[in-house]
Design an enzyme around this catalytic site. Structure first.
Site, PDB file in Angstrom:
ATOM      1  N   SER A  50       0.762  -1.166  -0.069  1.00 44.09           N
ATOM      2  CA  SER A  50      -0.133  -0.006  -0.070  1.00 44.09           C
ATOM      3  C   SER A  50       1.000   1.339  -0.018  1.00 44.09           C
ATOM      4  O   SER A  50       2.205   1.046   0.075  1.00 44.09           O
ATOM      5  CB  SER A  50      -0.945   0.070   1.235  1.00 44.09           C
ATOM      6  OG  SER A  50      -0.249   0.119   2.224  1.00 44.09           O
ATOM      7  N   ILE A  52       3.067   4.506  -0.644  1.00 44.29           N
ATOM      8  CA  ILE A  52       4.347   4.899  -1.230  1.00 44.29           C
ATOM      9  C   ILE A  52       4.863   3.560  -1.693  1.00 44.29           C
ATOM     10  O   ILE A  52       5.389   3.749  -3.015  1.00 44.29           O
ATOM     11  CB  ILE A  52       5.272   5.537  -0.585  1.00 44.29           C
ATOM     12  CG1 ILE A  52       4.666   6.658   0.456  1.00 44.29           C
ATOM     13  CG2 ILE A  52       6.575   6.170  -1.000  1.00 44.29           C
ATOM     14  CD1 ILE A  52       4.543   7.951  -0.339  1.00 44.29           C
ATOM     15  N   SER A 175      11.669  10.750   6.524  1.00 43.57           N
ATOM     16  CA  SER A 175      10.688  11.566   6.678  1.00 43.57           C
ATOM     17  C   SER A 175      11.245  13.038   7.020  1.00 43.57           C
ATOM     18  O   SER A 175      12.271  13.067   7.687  1.00 43.57           O
ATOM     19  CB  SER A 175       9.620  11.511   7.859  1.00 43.57           C
ATOM     20  OG  SER A 175       8.813  12.278   8.176  1.00 43.57           O
ATOM     21  N   TYR A 201       9.090   8.152  16.156  1.00 42.99           N
ATOM     22  CA  TYR A 201       9.258   7.828  14.724  1.00 42.99           C
ATOM     23  C   TYR A 201      10.330   8.987  14.035  1.00 42.99           C
ATOM     24  O   TYR A 201      11.106   8.519  13.357  1.00 42.99           O
ATOM     25  CB  TYR A 201       7.845   8.233  13.982  1.00 42.99           C
ATOM     26  CG  TYR A 201       7.805   7.925  12.494  1.00 42.99           C
ATOM     27  CD1 TYR A 201       7.535   6.741  12.106  1.00 42.99           C
ATOM     28  CD2 TYR A 201       7.720   9.122  11.867  1.00 42.99           C
ATOM     29  CE1 TYR A 201       7.564   6.538  10.519  1.00 42.99           C
ATOM     30  CE2 TYR A 201       7.619   9.033  10.358  1.00 42.99           C
ATOM     31  CZ  TYR A 201       7.544   7.960   9.940  1.00 42.99           C
ATOM     32  OH  TYR A 201       7.523   7.543   8.447  1.00 42.99           O
ATOM     33  N   LYS A 205      13.679   7.986  11.937  1.00 36.69           N
ATOM     34  CA  LYS A 205      13.930   8.658  10.712  1.00 36.69           C
ATOM     35  C   LYS A 205      15.234   9.418  10.687  1.00 36.69           C
ATOM     36  O   LYS A 205      15.940   9.267   9.430  1.00 36.69           O
ATOM     37  CB  LYS A 205      12.756   9.592  10.346  1.00 36.69           C
ATOM     38  CG  LYS A 205      11.581   8.779   9.978  1.00 36.69           C
ATOM     39  CD  LYS A 205      11.684   7.652   8.893  1.00 36.69           C
ATOM     40  CE  LYS A 205      10.498   6.680   8.924  1.00 36.69           C
ATOM     41  NZ  LYS A 205      10.487   5.865   7.624  1.00 36.69           N
ATOM     42  N   THR A 234      -1.737   8.398   2.602  1.00 36.61           N
ATOM     43  CA  THR A 234      -1.533   7.022   2.630  1.00 36.61           C
ATOM     44  C   THR A 234      -2.328   6.367   3.759  1.00 36.61           C
ATOM     45  O   THR A 234      -2.680   7.012   4.724  1.00 36.61           O
ATOM     46  CB  THR A 234       0.162   6.888   2.742  1.00 36.61           C
ATOM     47  OG1 THR A 234       0.247   7.093   4.070  1.00 36.61           O
ATOM     48  CG2 THR A 234       0.797   7.514   1.791  1.00 36.61           C
TER      49      THR A 234
END
Length: 281
Positions: A50, A52, A175, A201, A205, A234
């Site tokens: 799913s 990207i 990100s 997160y 990244k 997304t």
């Protein structure tokens, strides 16, 4: 200071990371960069059922590449594979079921893959944002296990195969959130202080960006890059950041727009004219 950095990042994102920013930047793109035939080249895309990942796999398949989809959920992955084959007419789409948060399974998968396939381009796209601190069955914090450790192990395990290939590349989907985090090696699994899934997160990244820089220094025969896809609509954004999604849903990029830079880095000859190890926005 953290509040200030987050605010600056958000304001910057309103200008550059949305669909409007993509449309503005795309006026300067050279379409010929990505209008290439990559038949005979092999691409591995993680998290490809799913978002990207699927959009990237589909665009590579359109250009004739052999695509290996690495996904955790077998049912959704089979649907994605069928969709890619149907839309592109490319039958060379192969499916592998793997949980990127499981180190032992990654090593096992990589050893089998090296014996059975060639690989020109690895695209590290799989990731997660778990908003409460959870541990995997190995006792690893889940975000770190998936975003950082899993990416590190898969890349490390496949480097010998990539070293054998012509024009080998590794692209990692990071990100812009990493801009609000400095590397913190003293608390890699977020055990100290209040657990904030968004900031964990972002730290992961940042870790991916630093890993890319180090890989580029150590492996001169492979072109490494890491990138931010902008803010795209997304399934992961909808489920992990519902408040953000509600505020921004009318301004988000499409999945294909989010995947655009990944595709350029994966197939364009222009990409490898730039130094290895760079972060692209």
């Amino acid at each position: 200071m953290s509040w200030y950095r987050n605010t600056v990042w958000f304001v910057k994102g309103l200008r550059e990371y949305t669909r409007c920013g993509y449309e503005s930047a795309s006026m300067h793109f050279n379409p010929d960069d990505v209008e290439v035939n990559v038949a005979g080249r092999s691409f591995l895309v993680t998290g490809a059922n799913s978002g990207i990942g699927k959009a990237t796999a589909k665009e590579i398949a359109r250009r004739g590449g052999t695509v290996h989809l690495v996904c955790r959920n077998k049912e959704r992955a089979e649907v994605a594979r069928g969709e890619i084959v149907t839309e592109t007419g490319n039958q060379n789409i192969f499916l592998h079921i793997l949980d990127i948060s499981n180190p032992k399974e990654i090593w096992k998968f990589a050893e089998k893959f090296k014996n059975e396939h060639k690989l020109n381009v690895l695209i590290n796209n799989a990731g997660c944002m778990v908003n409460n601190r959870e541990l995997t069955e190995d006792g690893l914090e889940k975000n770190f296990a998936t975003n950082t450790l899993g990416t590190y192990i898969l890349t490390t395990a496949l480097l010998p195969l990539l070293e054998k290939s012509a024009d080998a590349r590794v692209i990692t989907v990071s990100s812009g959130g990493m801009l609000v985090q400095k590397l913190n090696i003293s608390d890699l699994q977020s055990e100290n202080g209040t657990f904030d899934g968004t900031m964990v997160y972002a730290q992961n990244k940042r870790q991916q960006v630093v890993l890319t820089e180090q890989w580029a220094k150590a492996h001169r025969n492979i072109h490494f890059s890491v990138m931010h896809p902008g803010w795209a609509d997304t399934p992961a954004v909808r489920s992990s950041m519902p408040d953000f999604y509600e505020k921004m849903k009318n301004s988000l990029r499409t999945e294909a727009q989010g995947a655009d830079t990944v595709v350029w880095l994966a197939v364009s000859s222009e990409a490898t004219k730039l130094p290895s190890g760079l972060f692209f926005q």
